[in-house]
Design a protein around this motif. Structure first.
Motif, PDB file in Angstrom:
ATOM      1  N   UNK A 183      -1.845 -26.081 -28.285  1.00 52.52           N
ATOM      2  CA  UNK A 183      -1.039 -25.560 -29.399  1.00 52.52           C
ATOM      3  C   UNK A 183      -1.839 -24.821 -30.466  1.00 52.52           C
ATOM      4  N   UNK A 184      -3.133 -25.053 -30.520  1.00 51.40           N
ATOM      5  CA  UNK A 184      -3.939 -24.459 -31.587  1.00 51.40           C
ATOM      6  C   UNK A 184      -5.382 -24.309 -31.110  1.00 51.40           C
ATOM      7  N   UNK A 185      -6.120 -23.444 -31.795  1.00 49.64           N
ATOM      8  CA  UNK A 185      -7.538 -23.225 -31.506  1.00 49.64           C
ATOM      9  C   UNK A 185      -8.328 -23.476 -32.778  1.00 49.64           C
ATOM     10  N   UNK A 186      -9.344 -24.342 -32.688  1.00 45.80           N
ATOM     11  CA  UNK A 186     -10.313 -24.509 -33.767  1.00 45.80           C
ATOM     12  C   UNK A 186     -11.686 -24.410 -33.112  1.00 45.80           C
ATOM     13  N   UNK A 187     -12.245 -23.213 -33.108  1.00 43.42           N
ATOM     14  CA  UNK A 187     -13.479 -22.966 -32.362  1.00 43.42           C
ATOM     15  C   UNK A 187     -14.326 -21.896 -33.036  1.00 43.42           C
ATOM     16  N   UNK A 188     -14.457 -21.983 -34.365  1.00 41.38           N
ATOM     17  CA  UNK A 188     -15.224 -20.988 -35.118  1.00 41.38           C
ATOM     18  C   UNK A 188     -14.772 -19.580 -34.748  1.00 41.38           C
ATOM     19  N   UNK A 189     -13.447 -19.407 -34.639  1.00 44.24           N
ATOM     20  CA  UNK A 189     -12.885 -18.110 -34.240  1.00 44.24           C
ATOM     21  C   UNK A 189     -12.625 -17.252 -35.467  1.00 44.24           C
ATOM     22  N   UNK A 190     -13.257 -16.082 -35.478  1.00 43.10           N
ATOM     23  CA  UNK A 190     -13.110 -15.180 -36.618  1.00 43.10           C
ATOM     24  C   UNK A 190     -11.744 -14.518 -36.616  1.00 43.10           C
ATOM     25  N   UNK A 191     -11.208 -14.340 -37.800  1.00 42.69           N
ATOM     26  CA  UNK A 191      -9.938 -13.646 -37.980  1.00 42.69           C
ATOM     27  C   UNK A 191     -10.221 -12.156 -37.968  1.00 42.69           C
ATOM     28  N   UNK A 192      -9.904 -11.506 -36.873  1.00 43.60           N
ATOM     29  CA  UNK A 192     -10.153 -10.072 -36.736  1.00 43.60           C
ATOM     30  C   UNK A 192      -8.844  -9.351 -36.417  1.00 43.60           C
ATOM     31  N   UNK A 193      -8.839  -8.032 -36.621  1.00 43.75           N
ATOM     32  CA  UNK A 193      -7.644  -7.252 -36.308  1.00 43.75           C
ATOM     33  C   UNK A 193      -7.319  -7.331 -34.819  1.00 43.75           C
TER      34      UNK A 193
ATOM     35  N   UNK B 148      -7.960  -9.805 -32.726  1.00 40.19           N
ATOM     36  CA  UNK B 148      -7.379 -11.108 -32.410  1.00 40.19           C
ATOM     37  C   UNK B 148      -5.968 -11.220 -32.955  1.00 40.19           C
ATOM     38  N   UNK B 149      -5.723 -10.633 -34.123  1.00 44.34           N
ATOM     39  CA  UNK B 149      -4.395 -10.702 -34.744  1.00 44.34           C
ATOM     40  C   UNK B 149      -3.327 -10.006 -33.900  1.00 44.34           C
ATOM     41  N   UNK B 150      -3.724  -9.071 -33.063  1.00 43.74           N
ATOM     42  CA  UNK B 150      -2.756  -8.402 -32.207  1.00 43.74           C
ATOM     43  C   UNK B 150      -2.169  -9.373 -31.177  1.00 43.74           C
ATOM     44  N   UNK B 151      -2.918 -10.443 -30.869  1.00 41.43           N
ATOM     45  CA  UNK B 151      -2.481 -11.371 -29.823  1.00 41.43           C
ATOM     46  C   UNK B 151      -1.940 -12.680 -30.387  1.00 41.43           C
ATOM     47  N   UNK B 152      -2.568 -13.188 -31.443  1.00 40.97           N
ATOM     48  CA  UNK B 152      -2.196 -14.501 -31.971  1.00 40.97           C
ATOM     49  C   UNK B 152      -2.111 -14.451 -33.490  1.00 40.97           C
TER      50      UNK B 152
ATOM     51  N   UNK C 298     -18.100  -9.406 -48.692  1.00 39.31           N
ATOM     52  CA  UNK C 298     -17.294  -8.192 -48.625  1.00 39.31           C
ATOM     53  C   UNK C 298     -16.523  -8.210 -47.311  1.00 39.31           C
ATOM     54  N   UNK C 299     -15.190  -8.417 -47.352  1.00 40.58           N
ATOM     55  CA  UNK C 299     -14.408  -8.485 -46.111  1.00 40.58           C
ATOM     56  C   UNK C 299     -14.518  -7.229 -45.251  1.00 40.58           C
ATOM     57  N   UNK C 300     -14.831  -6.101 -45.869  1.00 40.39           N
ATOM     58  CA  UNK C 300     -14.967  -4.867 -45.092  1.00 40.39           C
ATOM     59  C   UNK C 300     -16.053  -5.023 -44.036  1.00 40.39           C
ATOM     60  N   UNK C 301     -17.130  -5.718 -44.388  1.00 45.99           N
ATOM     61  CA  UNK C 301     -18.236  -5.924 -43.453  1.00 45.99           C
ATOM     62  C   UNK C 301     -18.186  -7.293 -42.772  1.00 45.99           C
ATOM     63  N   UNK C 302     -17.815  -8.313 -43.495  1.00 44.15           N
ATOM     64  CA  UNK C 302     -17.983  -9.681 -42.995  1.00 44.15           C
ATOM     65  C   UNK C 302     -16.664 -10.368 -42.614  1.00 44.15           C
ATOM     66  N   UNK C 303     -15.551  -9.633 -42.672  1.00 40.46           N
ATOM     67  CA  UNK C 303     -14.286 -10.172 -42.198  1.00 40.46           C
ATOM     68  C   UNK C 303     -13.657 -11.171 -43.154  1.00 40.46           C
TER      69      UNK C 303
END
Length: 287
Positions: free
Chosen positions: A117-127, A129-133, A238-243
């Motif tokens: 049901x969920x993922x907790x695996x040091x997964x970065x929030x990226x554009x 990844x956001x397209x899928x989940x 800076x989220x532009x570089x480091x998400x």
């Protein structure tokens, strides 16, 4: 004597005056309307059942088990910062919690296939990844930092303060882009791995190295070559570089579960529980 039509019951007279085709047609109309009504009621029942919010009593969380201190195996059981945090979140959501191991490449496909049901695996929030989940708000915003030799600590790590200095960075990552865009007066050396950059810093071939603070901290704590290295300063995020950081990964359709996780995250942040869990694994702030 033949009875007069006036002697016949009125119902017989009425139905005798209506042709058989008209009666059959009326019956078909009534039966058709009844069928349509029954079908509509059944469809409404199915749709209501499909759209009814799921009541969560158990949540299965996937983690990789190969990214200490976030997640790792201890006596064949998943352990680490994210496992401890996940258990606390489940407790506050009032659901039972189960952890399963999943290799990195299979994390998102397994979530979408309803294997967990969920993922907790040091997964970065990226554009991408956001397209899928979907993601919760971040629970980790790992700072970046400059590290230098204890014998040669820069007084200023701004672009002006490090002008002319030799800066080491891992090739191809956000830190290289950050240096190349902002530290144009510095001498930038890109390495295949962060480890190679730290080793050159230890040999005084560089004046400073930039990287994720957790990775640099591990070098200082575990590698004798880095024992003379120290943190100089964190880099302004800076989220532009480091998400945006790392968040809990969820299916986009599980809106209620996302709200539950975020409410629990707010709670652990506000009452200091997050800081206590973090302190077991990191000796600096990570959010």
């Amino acid at each position: 004597m033949r009875p007069s039509p006036l002697d016949r019951p009125w119902r017989e007279i009425l139905f005798a005056s209506v042709s058989r085709p008209l009666v059959d047609s009326a019956r078909r109309l009534i039966l058709g309307a009844a069928f349509v009504l029954a079908s509509s009621i059944a469809a409404s029942s199915v749709n209501a059942e499909e759209t009814a919010p799921k009541v969560w009593t158990e949540v299965t969380i996937a983690s990789e088990g190969s990214r200490p201190p976030y997640n790792y195996f201890d006596n064949n059981e998943l352990a680490g910062f994210e496992i401890d945090l996940g258990r606390e979140l489940c407790s506050r959501m009032k659901v039972s919690c189960r952890f399963v191991a999943q290799d990195w490449d299979g994390l998102i496909p397994g979530l979408l296939a309803h294997q967990y049901d969920a993922i907790m695996a040091a997964m970065e929030i990226t554009d991408a990844a956001r397209e899928k989940i979907a993601f919760t708000k971040p629970y980790v915003r790992m700072p970046s930092a400059f590290m230098a030799s204890r014998d040669n600590v820069p007084a200023d790590v701004s672009p002006a303060g490090l002008a002319g200095k030799r800066l080491g960075v891992e090739s191809g990552g956000p830190h290289q882009a950050f240096l190349e865009d902002l530290y144009k007066q510095s001498e930038i050396h890109a390495y295949a791995t962060l480890e190679e950059a730290v080793l050159d810093l230890a040999e005084s071939r560089l004046d400073a190295v930039i990287g994720d603070k957790d990775a640099l901290d591990e070098f200082i704590r575990t590698r004798h070559e880095a024992q003379n290295c120290v943190f100089v300063s964190d880099v302004p995020r800076d989220p532009v570089y480091f998400g945006d950081g790392d968040g809990v990964g969820l299916r986009k359709s599980d809106v209620a579960l996302k709200a539950m996780f975020e409410k629990a995250l707010d709670s652990v942040m506000e009452d200091g529980t997050f800081a206590k869990i973090r302190a077991k694994y990191f000796n600096f702030d990570i959010n």
